[in-house]
Design a protein around this motif. Sequence first.
Motif, PDB file in Angstrom:
ATOM      1  N   UNK A  76      93.147  58.944 134.050  1.00 21.22           N
ATOM      2  CA  UNK A  76      91.968  58.399 134.726  1.00 21.22           C
ATOM      3  C   UNK A  76      91.712  59.180 136.002  1.00 21.22           C
ATOM      4  N   UNK A  77      90.542  58.942 136.597  1.00 16.27           N
ATOM      5  CA  UNK A  77      90.208  59.590 137.849  1.00 16.27           C
ATOM      6  C   UNK A  77      90.756  58.811 139.028  1.00 16.27           C
ATOM      7  N   UNK A  78      90.712  59.401 140.240  1.00 15.83           N
ATOM      8  CA  UNK A  78      91.186  58.683 141.431  1.00 15.83           C
ATOM      9  C   UNK A  78      90.249  57.518 141.741  1.00 15.83           C
ATOM     10  N   UNK A  79      90.771  56.499 142.399  1.00 20.51           N
ATOM     11  CA  UNK A  79      89.942  55.353 142.739  1.00 20.51           C
ATOM     12  C   UNK A  79      88.913  55.755 143.793  1.00 20.51           C
ATOM     13  N   UNK A  80      87.749  55.146 143.725  1.00 23.85           N
ATOM     14  CA  UNK A  80      86.701  55.413 144.710  1.00 23.85           C
ATOM     15  C   UNK A  80      86.752  54.422 145.860  1.00 23.85           C
ATOM     16  N   UNK A  81      87.404  53.288 145.625  1.00 24.01           N
ATOM     17  CA  UNK A  81      87.567  52.270 146.658  1.00 24.01           C
ATOM     18  C   UNK A  81      89.003  51.770 146.613  1.00 24.01           C
ATOM     19  N   UNK A  82      89.717  51.910 147.714  1.00 23.51           N
ATOM     20  CA  UNK A  82      91.137  51.576 147.745  1.00 23.51           C
ATOM     21  C   UNK A  82      91.322  50.080 147.937  1.00 23.51           C
ATOM     22  N   UNK A  83      92.015  49.468 146.997  1.00 31.17           N
ATOM     23  CA  UNK A  83      92.387  48.055 147.089  1.00 31.17           C
ATOM     24  C   UNK A  83      93.864  47.936 146.747  1.00 31.17           C
ATOM     25  N   UNK A  84      94.408  46.766 146.883  1.00 34.41           N
ATOM     26  CA  UNK A  84      95.804  46.559 146.535  1.00 34.41           C
ATOM     27  C   UNK A  84      96.016  46.867 145.056  1.00 34.41           C
ATOM     28  N   UNK A  85      96.956  47.743 144.705  1.00 35.21           N
ATOM     29  CA  UNK A  85      97.165  48.084 143.294  1.00 35.21           C
ATOM     30  C   UNK A  85      97.614  46.875 142.486  1.00 35.21           C
ATOM     31  N   UNK A  86      96.945  46.652 141.357  1.00 34.73           N
ATOM     32  CA  UNK A  86      97.277  45.495 140.519  1.00 34.73           C
ATOM     33  C   UNK A  86      97.463  45.864 139.045  1.00 34.73           C
TER      34      UNK A  86
END
Length: 317
Positions: A76-86
């Motif tokens: 997958x690609x990198x996240x565009x919005x950083x949130x707590x990894x779940x």
Amino acid sequence: MIEELRPELTGYCYRMMGSIFEAEDAVQEAMVRVWQNWDQVREHSSRRAWVYRIVTNVCLDKLRNAKRRALPMDISGPVTSVTEPREQLPRASWIWPTPDTIGDPLDIVVRRETIRLSFIAILQILPPRQRAVLILHDVFRWSASETANVLGMTTAAVNSALQRARKTIAQSNLQSNEWQVGVSEKDQQLLTRYVEAFEKYDINALLALFNENGSLSMPPFTMWVRGNSNLSEFYHLTRSHCLGSRLLPIRANGNSPAYAQYVPNGREGLLTPWAIHILEISHGKIAHIHHFIDSDLFVRFGLPTDLDANKNFATNR
């Protein structure tokens, strides 16, 4: 004789399986089969080849219905919005690191290049039998006829499988394949700064160590992060969990720079296992950090199950 082969068999199975957990299980199962068929092994002209035939069959059996293992950036690609990894995937979905103690019958330079995480990721895109052919011939340097004998194939079939495997590898476009630069002596200063910055949890100091497109990942979480601003958000988000961590230097995957992270567990002065960090360095900066979050890895690496936070760690560095 069989026990002497165990380290190199583990290295072979690790390349086949992409997991030290599965590799050790495969070698153990192969040892049982060798013992059960010892009369045949003893009479064979090459006991080593016969043992490799058995261990290869164990790996092929285990891989028959298995899905491809990967690293987060290859699915997958990198996240565009950083949130707590779940979001997580099962352990069987991921490539996992290995201690740099598994032995191979090879020159150390060749061994290091063929056990790096990026190379293990490439191997996993090959069908299992092609994978075995490539590892035995191109990595372990067996001849085509020797490889054919182990796999129950003709020499022509081995050469054909090699061509297909090499073509697939040449056409692969894995994100993780970008990180193949070895560590120089000058990079040791960078590693020292990384340990100091992480243990102080100095976010600005950490960010200064990454290159422009630096990134990090954390299996079994699918999420991975790239870019200075996203890295900053991630480190701030995880500050409460990682503050007070200590890092122990270890050897992993072809002597890649790596550390075992221990975190406070709520009991004063006691630290418990959390993650194995493996750093990919390019041109004097950090290109990527793999955070492998699985406490069972600490057992595989022969690491303690807890640490005294008051211990002087400098003596181990």
